[in-house]
Design an enzyme around this catalytic site. Sequence first.
Site, short mmCIF file in Angstrom:
data_model
loop_
_atom_site.label_atom_id
_atom_site.label_comp_id
_atom_site.label_asym_id
_atom_site.label_seq_id
_atom_site.Cartn_x
_atom_site.Cartn_y
_atom_site.Cartn_z
N GLU A 282 -38.49 -3.84 -127.52
CA GLU A 282 -39.49 -2.85 -127.05
C GLU A 282 -40.06 -1.95 -128.15
OE1 GLU A 282 -37.54 -0.82 -123.80
OE2 GLU A 282 -37.18 -2.68 -122.73
N ASN B 268 -37.93 -8.98 -128.25
CA ASN B 268 -37.92 -8.92 -126.79
C ASN B 268 -38.75 -7.72 -126.31
OD1 ASN B 268 -36.72 -9.84 -124.24
ND2 ASN B 268 -35.56 -7.92 -124.25
N HIS C 250 -40.29 -7.89 -115.89
CA HIS C 250 -39.98 -7.01 -114.76
C HIS C 250 -41.25 -6.92 -113.92
CE1 HIS C 250 -36.05 -5.98 -116.25
NE2 HIS C 250 -36.56 -5.66 -117.43
N GLU D 287 -35.45 -11.02 -118.69
CA GLU D 287 -34.95 -9.97 -117.77
C GLU D 287 -35.67 -10.05 -116.44
OE1 GLU D 287 -34.99 -6.06 -119.60
OE2 GLU D 287 -34.40 -6.85 -121.55
N ASP E 158 -37.05 -9.94 -112.90
CA ASP E 158 -36.82 -9.44 -111.55
C ASP E 158 -38.18 -9.11 -110.94
OD1 ASP E 158 -37.25 -6.98 -112.87
OD2 ASP E 158 -35.24 -6.21 -112.48
#
Length: 343
Positions: free
Chosen positions: A166, A207, A243, A271, A273
């Site tokens: 990030e 990432n 996300h 990650e 979701d």
Amino acid sequence: MTSRSPGKRTSRRTRSAITVAASGVLAAAAVLTFSPTAHAADTLGGAAAQSGRYFGAAVAPHLGETDYESTLNREFSSVVAENAMKWDATEPSPGQFNFSGGDELVAYAKQRGKFVRGHTLVWHDQQPGWVQGLTGDTLRQAMRNHITKVAGHYAGKIDSWDVVNEAFEGDGSRRQSNLQKQLGNGWIEDAFRTAKAADPKAKLCYNDYGTDGINAKSDAIYRMVQDFRARGVPIDCVGFQSHLASNSDLSTYRQNLQRFADLGVHVQITELDVGGSGAAQANVYRQVTQACVAVARCNGITVWGVTDKYSWRAQETPLLFNGAYQKKEAYGAVLAALNSAAS
Ligand code: 9MR
């Protein structure tokens, strides 16, 4: 089977071969009708493995819970620590390392033949307090030492490391973190070179989130990866956190993965979701899975948790298993998409 060269008669032998072949197809169709999953895997990890991919989950310390552990054991072929390998957990005070949570997860995974992702060596968030106050060369040495010790401790056991997490803003500029402000643009490259020296075998990833299509942020990361590849800075993979929400725009999701893959790096969904429920949620999960399996260098998907009840977004019920560990509609969509990639 019906097409043949114009002007050629079909011989008796060919005709009987066609009849036999056609009845064979009918028989196969009948088998498929009665047993639709004849060649389909019935777990996420098993289905992903058919096309050489992993399907993983982020793991929090709930391994003692029977349903949690049995679901993780059965369905997932890769694990990542949701928090246990971050800087605040692994080096709470300068030079004092604590690998207990990470070691437990790595041992668990190795005993069961699962892959392990490492998350994350350098991030602006979840830094221990002592790092936040460092300046200049002191911060640089602290970063290098942290990477060297943590990646060195796990060397040979980690499939892919999120070396840097990030570091970009939505507009494509560098996030103005302490690392960026104190160390300047070169810190990301420095982190990758240090990680390479500490664990030469792990795939080294950058990432980030908000990179779910072609946009200013993914453009900036793309240019960085292109530059790293051109100059031989060791980067092997890019993680797309993903996300998402049930109405996320995924119109350029696959295309975005593909352009990174075309730089010669692996891409991974790291990650995943999706807030929501039912068909809308399942549809987003399906699209992401289909995008990954359509890109040869997309070698795995990780969902950010096992069960809704322990998700960081619990109220949005974003995962594949509900709080009672029942499979949700999204689970079926992912499983089918993985299986269809294999067939
Ligand atoms: O899921 C993690 C949560 O338990 C932590 O409290 C949080 C701290 O910032 O980090 C969460 O995981 C994040 C991941 O490490 C990096 N990408 C975003 C994830 C969700 O916030």
